[in-house]
Write a protein that holds these residues in place. Structure first.
Motif, PDB file in Angstrom:
ATOM      1  N   PHE A  48       0.459  -0.594   0.145  1.00 17.47           N
ATOM      2  CA  PHE A  48      -0.253  -0.368   0.276  1.00 17.47           C
ATOM      3  C   PHE A  48       0.466   1.217   0.010  1.00 17.47           C
ATOM      4  O   PHE A  48       1.958   1.436   0.737  1.00 17.47           O
ATOM      5  N   ALA A  49       0.556   2.411  -0.956  1.00 11.46           N
ATOM      6  CA  ALA A  49       0.880   3.266  -0.397  1.00 11.46           C
ATOM      7  C   ALA A  49       0.005   4.602  -1.051  1.00 11.46           C
ATOM      8  O   ALA A  49      -0.499   4.568  -1.363  1.00 11.46           O
ATOM      9  N   ALA A  50       0.705   5.392   0.178  1.00 15.84           N
ATOM     10  CA  ALA A  50      -0.164   7.129   0.380  1.00 15.84           C
ATOM     11  C   ALA A  50       0.703   8.165  -0.525  1.00 15.84           C
ATOM     12  O   ALA A  50       1.355   8.370   0.446  1.00 15.84           O
ATOM     13  N   VAL A  51       0.534   8.469  -0.746  1.00 14.91           N
ATOM     14  CA  VAL A  51       1.258  10.182  -0.813  1.00 14.91           C
ATOM     15  C   VAL A  51       0.244  11.733  -0.095  1.00 14.91           C
ATOM     16  O   VAL A  51      -0.819  11.710  -0.836  1.00 14.91           O
ATOM     17  N   PHE A  52       0.457  12.114  -0.012  1.00 12.87           N
ATOM     18  CA  PHE A  52       0.181  13.577   0.864  1.00 12.87           C
ATOM     19  C   PHE A  52       0.543  14.778   0.405  1.00 12.87           C
ATOM     20  O   PHE A  52       1.439  15.051   1.403  1.00 12.87           O
ATOM     21  N   SER A  53       0.891  15.654  -0.896  1.00 13.21           N
ATOM     22  CA  SER A  53       1.365  16.988  -0.215  1.00 13.21           C
ATOM     23  C   SER A  53       0.142  18.344   0.447  1.00 13.21           C
ATOM     24  O   SER A  53      -0.872  18.404  -0.285  1.00 13.21           O
ATOM     25  N   GLY A  54       0.496  19.057   1.215  1.00 12.76           N
ATOM     26  CA  GLY A  54       0.607  20.350   1.453  1.00 12.76           C
ATOM     27  C   GLY A  54       1.094  20.007   2.630  1.00 12.76           C
ATOM     28  O   GLY A  54       2.068  19.854   3.493  1.00 12.76           O
ATOM     29  N   ASN A  55      -0.425  21.016   4.229  1.00 15.02           N
ATOM     30  CA  ASN A  55      -0.014  20.887   5.225  1.00 15.02           C
ATOM     31  C   ASN A  55      -1.248  21.580   6.212  1.00 15.02           C
ATOM     32  O   ASN A  55      -2.077  21.054   5.670  1.00 15.02           O
ATOM     33  N   ASP A  56      -1.410  21.220   7.718  1.00 16.93           N
ATOM     34  CA  ASP A  56      -1.885  21.145   8.207  1.00 16.93           C
ATOM     35  C   ASP A  56      -2.990  22.087   8.242  1.00 16.93           C
ATOM     36  O   ASP A  56      -4.442  22.271   8.716  1.00 16.93           O
ATOM     37  N   GLU A  57      -3.026  23.399   7.752  1.00 15.16           N
ATOM     38  CA  GLU A  57      -3.725  24.777   8.238  1.00 15.16           C
ATOM     39  C   GLU A  57      -4.245  24.874   6.852  1.00 15.16           C
ATOM     40  O   GLU A  57      -6.309  25.072   6.170  1.00 15.16           O
ATOM     41  N   GLU A  58      -3.760  24.093   5.467  1.00 13.95           N
ATOM     42  CA  GLU A  58      -4.733  23.863   4.149  1.00 13.95           C
ATOM     43  C   GLU A  58      -4.442  23.020   3.857  1.00 13.95           C
ATOM     44  O   GLU A  58      -6.241  23.567   2.602  1.00 13.95           O
ATOM     45  N   GLY A  59      -4.530  22.335   4.163  1.00 17.41           N
ATOM     46  CA  GLY A  59      -4.711  20.630   4.151  1.00 17.41           C
ATOM     47  C   GLY A  59      -4.222  19.754   3.048  1.00 17.41           C
ATOM     48  O   GLY A  59      -3.020  20.297   2.590  1.00 17.41           O
ATOM     49  N   TYR A  60      -4.826  18.604   2.724  1.00 16.32           N
ATOM     50  CA  TYR A  60      -3.690  17.880   1.793  1.00 16.32           C
ATOM     51  C   TYR A  60      -4.308  17.346   0.763  1.00 16.32           C
ATOM     52  O   TYR A  60      -5.842  17.163   0.641  1.00 16.32           O
ATOM     53  N   LYS A  61      -3.488  17.284  -0.238  1.00 19.67           N
ATOM     54  CA  LYS A  61      -4.118  16.602  -1.624  1.00 19.67           C
ATOM     55  C   LYS A  61      -3.415  15.663  -1.989  1.00 19.67           C
ATOM     56  O   LYS A  61      -2.128  14.869  -1.029  1.00 19.67           O
ATOM     57  N   TYR A  62      -4.113  14.487  -1.864  1.00 15.39           N
ATOM     58  CA  TYR A  62      -3.696  12.966  -1.751  1.00 15.39           C
ATOM     59  C   TYR A  62      -3.728  11.717  -2.909  1.00 15.39           C
ATOM     60  O   TYR A  62      -4.482  12.475  -3.527  1.00 15.39           O
ATOM     61  N   VAL A  63      -3.017  10.645  -2.573  1.00 11.82           N
ATOM     62  CA  VAL A  63      -3.618   9.340  -3.190  1.00 11.82           C
ATOM     63  C   VAL A  63      -3.112   8.762  -3.257  1.00 11.82           C
ATOM     64  O   VAL A  63      -2.009   8.894  -2.232  1.00 11.82           O
TER      65      VAL A  63
END
Length: 384
Positions: free
Chosen positions: A319-334
């Motif tokens: 299983f692989a997951a990548v999150f781009s962003g930060n706690d304040e603005e949120g994350y884009k994920y795959v």
């Protein structure tokens, strides 16, 4: 019937008139005078504005044989009021209307195209023609139009008889009934028109075609005319001087300087892509083959990089997951997996953390407004 002073003298700026009627309407008080210098909206030319006594004239419309002034307050029927036009506004419309006639007349004379649409907008005049023109042809028309302006000839107004009209070669956008008013710009145009015009072509000022686009089967040309053209030039001159200072080059060299900057930017983008690719390679190399769970949190990956990294990690992990962003603005994920039901996992993930998104196995993607700690906690409960 309202006497139309603007046809007797388009330069009439003030007048006295008797209030024939005043009634409350949907847009304001509708005032009818026995005579007026206020031009009603029509033929592509906006209505005049100004004042009648203490009332502001907001709009002016045709009402059969009457001219209806839309005012912000009532006027007493039978009283005499003094009318004052917003002359600066009206004169600009006169410049624009006369300039459009010359431009359209030259297009018709050179190429045979008809003016099929005309509008005086807030920013510029737009004219629609029935055929296409190249940039070189537009430039030719513009030059000839300005030559007509500089000739400073008198603009003529005439009301020919029916017999005279039949022999006259003139432009008109529609079938006309009754008395026809003909505006002639000597050497440039003869056109049926109900609008207001300057007395001589020299009063029009510069005519500049600033944009063009295909419209229906022809072309729409945007024009700056008169004071509007000068203001447009002043604004663009200020901008080019600022750009010149920022680039440290003379104004005439700004285009070349911008091209060089674009080339440098493309080189930097290519170098950045190569660098980012190496960073992704290192992230993937850090994950051993056969890893159960590979999860990465990054600050500034773009959507393509998020998908690419998740896909490559999934080739080495269950299983692989990548999150781009930060706690304040949120994350884009795959999230990716060739062995697990990530579609169901993504659905429960969104429900638990108020995320949005979806997809089908083996990849889902979306966005989530949750803290990194909460995201990791959720994933740990699924892969503990």
């Amino acid at each position: 019937m309202t006497k139309r002073l603007y046809y007797e003298d388009a330069y009439c700026q003030e007048f006295d008139a008797r209030v024939a009627d005043c009634r409350e309407g949907k847009q304001g008080w509708e005032v009818v005078l026995d005579q007026t210098a206020f031009y009603p909206e029509g033929g592509g030319q906006p209505a005049d504005q100004g004042r009648l006594a203490e009332a502001d004239v907001l709009d002016v419309k045709e009402g059969g044989e009457e001219i209806v002034h839309i005012c912000d307050r009532p006027l007493v029927p039978g009283s005499t009021v003094h009318g004052t036009l917003d002359w600066n506004r009206r004169f600009r419309f006169m410049q624009q209307h006369s300039g459009e006639h010359i431009f359209s007349g030259i297009v018709h004379g050179l190429f045979g195209y008809d003016n099929i649409g005309f509008h005086m907008g807030k920013d510029c005049v737009t004219v629609d023609f029935s055929g296409l023109l190249s940039e070189e042809e537009i430039a030719l028309v513009e030059r000839k139009a300005n030559e007509a302006v500089l000739s400073d000839l008198e603009i003529l107004t005439d009301y020919p008889s029916g017999e005279e009209l039949e022999r006259l070669d003139y432009r008109s956008k529609k079938e006309l009934e009754g008395q026809v008013r003909i505006i002639t710009d000597p050497g440039s145009d003869v056109c049926a028109c109900c609008g207001t015009h300057v007395k001589r072509t020299g009063e029009i000022g510069p005519i500049k075609a600033v944009a063009s686009e295909h419209y229906k089967s022809g072309i729409r040309i945007s024009l700056q005319i008169g004071w509007k053209a000068l203001e447009d030039y002043e604004e663009k001159h200020r901008n080019i001087r600022e750009i010149s200072a920022l680039l440290s080059v003379p104004p005439q060299e700004t285009a070349g300087a911008v091209r060089r900057l674009q080339e440098q930017l493309q080189e930097l983008k290519a170098a950045n892509v190569a660098l980012r690719q190496k960073q992704l390679d290192r992230m993937v190399e850090e994950v051993p083959e056969g890893t159960q769970r590979a999860v990465r949190f990054e600050e500034d990956l773009n959507p393509v990089e998020v998908r690419m990294l998740a896909d490559r990690l999934a080739q080495k992990a269950v299983f692989a997951a990548v999150f781009s962003g930060n706690d304040e603005e949120g994350y884009k994920y795959v999230m990716c997996s060739s062995q697990l039901d990530v579609a169901a996992l993504g659905k429960s993930f969104n429900e638990a953390l108020n995320g949005r998104g979806g997809g089908r196995n083996p990849m889902v993607q979306g966005s989530v407004k949750a803290e990194k700690e909460k995201i990791e906690e959720f994933l740990l409960t699924r892969f503990s």
